[in-house]
Design an enzyme around this catalytic site. Structure first.
Site, mmCIF file in Angstrom:
data_model
loop_
_atom_site.group_PDB
_atom_site.id
_atom_site.type_symbol
_atom_site.label_atom_id
_atom_site.label_comp_id
_atom_site.label_asym_id
_atom_site.label_seq_id
_atom_site.Cartn_x
_atom_site.Cartn_y
_atom_site.Cartn_z
ATOM 1 N N HIS A 63 0.865 -1.190 0.000
ATOM 2 C CA HIS A 63 0.000 0.000 0.000
ATOM 3 C C HIS A 63 0.893 1.229 0.000
ATOM 4 O O HIS A 63 1.612 1.462 0.978
ATOM 5 C CB HIS A 63 -0.919 -0.009 1.230
ATOM 6 C CG HIS A 63 -1.870 -1.164 1.225
ATOM 7 N ND1 HIS A 63 -3.122 -1.093 0.658
ATOM 8 C CD2 HIS A 63 -1.742 -2.438 1.679
ATOM 9 C CE1 HIS A 63 -3.733 -2.269 0.777
ATOM 10 N NE2 HIS A 63 -2.912 -3.104 1.392
ATOM 11 N N LEU A 64 0.839 1.998 -1.084
ATOM 12 C CA LEU A 64 1.702 3.194 -1.181
ATOM 13 C C LEU A 64 0.968 4.469 -0.791
ATOM 14 O O LEU A 64 1.582 5.521 -0.665
ATOM 15 C CB LEU A 64 2.282 3.321 -2.594
ATOM 16 C CG LEU A 64 3.348 2.281 -2.966
ATOM 17 C CD1 LEU A 64 3.836 2.513 -4.397
ATOM 18 C CD2 LEU A 64 4.518 2.299 -2.003
ATOM 19 N N ARG A 65 -0.353 4.365 -0.638
ATOM 20 C CA ARG A 65 -1.191 5.462 -0.096
ATOM 21 C C ARG A 65 -1.309 6.698 -0.992
ATOM 22 O O ARG A 65 -2.070 7.595 -0.667
ATOM 23 C CB ARG A 65 -0.707 5.912 1.288
ATOM 24 C CG ARG A 65 -0.535 4.789 2.308
ATOM 25 C CD ARG A 65 -1.818 4.088 2.605
ATOM 26 N NE ARG A 65 -1.721 3.232 3.803
ATOM 27 C CZ ARG A 65 -2.460 2.169 4.014
ATOM 28 N NH1 ARG A 65 -3.360 1.793 3.125
ATOM 29 N NH2 ARG A 65 -2.327 1.461 5.108
ATOM 30 N N ASP A 153 -8.593 -5.120 -2.458
ATOM 31 C CA ASP A 153 -7.924 -5.380 -1.180
ATOM 32 C C ASP A 153 -8.177 -4.295 -0.136
ATOM 33 O O ASP A 153 -8.184 -3.098 -0.434
ATOM 34 C CB ASP A 153 -6.422 -5.524 -1.404
ATOM 35 C CG ASP A 153 -5.708 -5.771 -0.097
ATOM 36 O OD1 ASP A 153 -6.013 -6.752 0.566
ATOM 37 O OD2 ASP A 153 -4.886 -4.914 0.291
ATOM 38 N N HIS A 180 -9.125 -10.340 -1.359
ATOM 39 C CA HIS A 180 -9.089 -10.148 0.101
ATOM 40 C C HIS A 180 -10.263 -10.951 0.644
ATOM 41 O O HIS A 180 -11.416 -10.538 0.503
ATOM 42 C CB HIS A 180 -9.214 -8.649 0.406
ATOM 43 C CG HIS A 180 -9.380 -8.316 1.855
ATOM 44 N ND1 HIS A 180 -8.495 -7.532 2.534
ATOM 45 C CD2 HIS A 180 -10.347 -8.636 2.751
ATOM 46 C CE1 HIS A 180 -8.896 -7.393 3.793
ATOM 47 N NE2 HIS A 180 -10.029 -8.048 3.946
ATOM 48 N N HIS A 233 -2.760 -12.464 1.378
ATOM 49 C CA HIS A 233 -2.434 -12.661 2.807
ATOM 50 C C HIS A 233 -3.189 -13.819 3.471
ATOM 51 O O HIS A 233 -3.955 -13.618 4.429
ATOM 52 C CB HIS A 233 -2.629 -11.378 3.623
ATOM 53 C CG HIS A 233 -3.828 -10.528 3.270
ATOM 54 N ND1 HIS A 233 -5.113 -11.014 3.277
ATOM 55 C CD2 HIS A 233 -3.926 -9.223 2.927
ATOM 56 C CE1 HIS A 233 -5.943 -10.043 2.940
ATOM 57 N NE2 HIS A 233 -5.249 -8.944 2.719
ATOM 58 N N ASP A 306 2.122 -7.045 2.305
ATOM 59 C CA ASP A 306 0.941 -6.266 2.676
ATOM 60 C C ASP A 306 1.386 -5.016 3.460
ATOM 61 O O ASP A 306 0.748 -4.617 4.446
ATOM 62 C CB ASP A 306 -0.074 -7.090 3.485
ATOM 63 C CG ASP A 306 -1.432 -6.388 3.585
ATOM 64 O OD1 ASP A 306 -1.633 -5.363 2.899
ATOM 65 O OD2 ASP A 306 -2.283 -6.850 4.366
ATOM 66 N N PHE A 324 -5.805 -1.114 11.296
ATOM 67 C CA PHE A 324 -5.202 -2.409 10.962
ATOM 68 C C PHE A 324 -4.044 -2.191 9.990
ATOM 69 O O PHE A 324 -4.189 -1.455 9.014
ATOM 70 C CB PHE A 324 -6.237 -3.298 10.254
ATOM 71 C CG PHE A 324 -7.327 -3.832 11.146
ATOM 72 C CD1 PHE A 324 -7.121 -4.981 11.899
ATOM 73 C CD2 PHE A 324 -8.567 -3.198 11.218
ATOM 74 C CE1 PHE A 324 -8.139 -5.500 12.705
ATOM 75 C CE2 PHE A 324 -9.586 -3.707 12.018
ATOM 76 C CZ PHE A 324 -9.370 -4.862 12.772
HETATM 77 O O1 DOR Z 1 -4.154 -4.734 7.873
HETATM 78 C C1 DOR Z 1 -4.530 -4.341 6.770
HETATM 79 N N1 DOR Z 1 -4.269 -3.082 6.342
HETATM 80 N N2 DOR Z 1 -5.244 -5.181 6.008
HETATM 81 C C2 DOR Z 1 -5.824 -4.774 4.869
HETATM 82 O O2 DOR Z 1 -6.448 -5.586 4.229
HETATM 83 C C3 DOR Z 1 -5.720 -3.372 4.418
HETATM 84 C C4 DOR Z 1 -4.534 -2.718 4.991
HETATM 85 C C5 DOR Z 1 -4.539 -1.215 4.833
HETATM 86 O O3 DOR Z 1 -4.820 -0.734 3.723
HETATM 87 O O4 DOR Z 1 -4.200 -0.523 5.808
HETATM 88 ZN ZN ZN Z 2 -3.414 -5.162 1.648
#
Ligand code: DOR
Ligand code: ZN
Length: 429
Positions: A63-65, A153, A180, A233, A306, A324
């Site tokens: 995830h590069l946001r 995801d 996912h 995952h 992930d 998370f």
């Molecule tokens: O822990 C997680 N963080 N699981 C996910 O499926 C998404 C991810 C997030 O984008 O932060």
């Molecule tokens: Zn993910």
């Protein structure tokens, strides 16, 4: 620029090579080392004696946001973290703001990466618009803009018919669908794995069945459609067994596991440290044992981080309210190599899971040392001991449950297209 990487233990699983050899790099490509003129002053010699020299590691789940949540991470810092962590290519997930559900956002990411990323960045497009599960995204446009897979995801695709359509549509482009797997009726409100420790710690649990039910559904849909299904995952013993049976049946099903699900159990959540909170949750030891067995027999295809960077304020808070996710790019290789050193994982298998396996699923170049292939190379010192220190992370996400842990086996050189991107954990721009 030319390099001679000398006397390393070259491990190239796709070519069944595990041998002391030289690797020659010329003009960004792997070249034939028989025809090297070592007296040529233009050849830089890298002594890799005692090190492992592997094709560049690929992380297919990051995830590069960017766009939209650059305070957590951006394409540049994420790519720095990848290079420092030993990766030469990464796939970025579409749960950004805006979501990567059309060619414009995908093209933006490609362009930003071309200008400022230190490693190769392959975008993943959304299966459904806004990740809302109601309408398919513009998959043809996503493909033409360079997406190598589709995924919602972060969210499951709730409706089975929508997932069916996604698999059918992606199949026309030979794209894998990265799923996912989470049955939200069961997982909703859950904070950690449901088991003995969720009872002891007094936290609402997420049963392993919440994952396995969706893995089962998606395997049925892969059978129905013939579409390529890749489970993200994977964390539960029952899920792994379902994938094992699907593979025996010859279905087009693959899966990945994260380093944290292999290395950490739900017991550590007793610290109530928000950095241990991740979805799917860290599981009990019986699940970890099943994951390790599935790595060893090839049921699990790849290791992917992930990498989910979060801001400190959404982690350094009550466990109930913490986000998370784990920032994984800068520890993944060391966590796995440490498990190799402890004889839990097998070295050649781990390297295959970081190289030729993800390249094959994504149909991207790389993951192999063929003459003429891009010179993407990861060099590892299997004996190097270091303590994880999040203050040295290039990632903006300091949310690592491995902080303070000593690990043995670290990447010491990352080369992308014949250029050194990182050395000894430091990036080279
Ligand atoms: O822990 C997680 N963080 N699981 C996910 O499926 C998404 C991810 C997030 O984008 O932060
Ligand atoms: Zn993910």
């Amino acid at each position: 620029m030319k390099f001679l990487i000398k006397n390393g233990r070259v491990i190239d699983p796709a070519n069944k090579v595990d041998d002391i050899r030289n690797i020659f790099v010329a003009d960004g490509l792997i070249a034939d080392s028989d025809n090297i003129d070592t007296s040529d002053k233009g050849v830089e010699i890298i002594d890799a004696s005692g090190f492992i020299v592997a094709p560049g590691f690929i992380d297919m789940h990051v995830h590069l946001r960017e766009p939209g949540q650059e305070y957590k991470e951006d394409i540049t810092t994420g790519s720095w973290a990848a290079a420092a962590g030993g990766f030469t290519a990464i796939c970025c997930m579409p749960n950004t703001d805006p979501v990567v559900d059309n060619h414009v956002v995908a093209s933006f990411i490609k362009e930003r990466a071309r200008k400022s990323a230190l490693v190769k960045v392959w975008p993943v497009g959304a299966i459904t618009k806004q990740l809302a599960g109601e309408e398919l995204s513009e998959i043809a446009g996503l493909v033409s803009a360079g997406c190598v897979a589709v995924s919602d995801d972060g969210n499951p695709v709730k409706k089975a018919n929508m997932m069916r359509n996604g698999l059918e549509y992606a199949k026309m482009f030979d794209l894998p669908v990265l799923s996912h797997c989470e049955e939200e009726d069961l997982s909703s409100g859950g904070l950690m794995h449901e088991g003995l420790y969720s009872f002891i710690y007094g936290l609402k649990g997420i049963p392993a069945a919440a994952e396995a039910i969706m893995v089962g559904r998606d395997i049925s849909l892969a059978r129905l459609t013939g579409g390529r299904l890749h489970i993200c995952h994977i964390s539960a013993a029952e899920s792994v067994e379902l994938v094992r049976r699907a593979k025996e049946e010859g279905l087009p099903v693959t899966c990945e596991v994260t380093p944290h699900h292999l290395a950490l159990s739900d017991k550590i959540i007793g610290s109530y440290n928000g950095n241990t909170k991740v979805n799917p949750p860290l599981r009990g030891q019986e699940h970890i044992d099943a994951l390790i067995a599935a790595v060893s027999d090839g049921t699990i295809d790849c290791i992917a981080t992930d990498h989910a960077p979060h801001h400190i304020e959404s982690k350094d808070c009550e466990f109930q309210t913490a986000s998370f996710g784990i920032s994984g790019l800068e520890t993944a290789v060391a966590v796995c190599m440490d498990m190799v050193n402890r004889n839990i994982l097998e070295l050649n298998r781990v390297i295959e899971m970081f190289t030729s396996k993800p390249a094959g699923i994504l149909r991207i170049k790389g993951g192999v040392f063929d003459i003429g292939a891009p010179a993407d190379i990861t060099v590892i010192d299997l004996k190097l001991k270091k303590t994880v220190d999040v203050s040295t992370f290039y990632s903006k996400g300091k949310n690592s449950p491995f902080h303070g842990q000593e690990l043995t086996g670290w990447p010491v050189l990352t080369m992308v297209d014949g250029k050194i991107a990182a050395q000894n954990g430091k990036i080279i721009i």
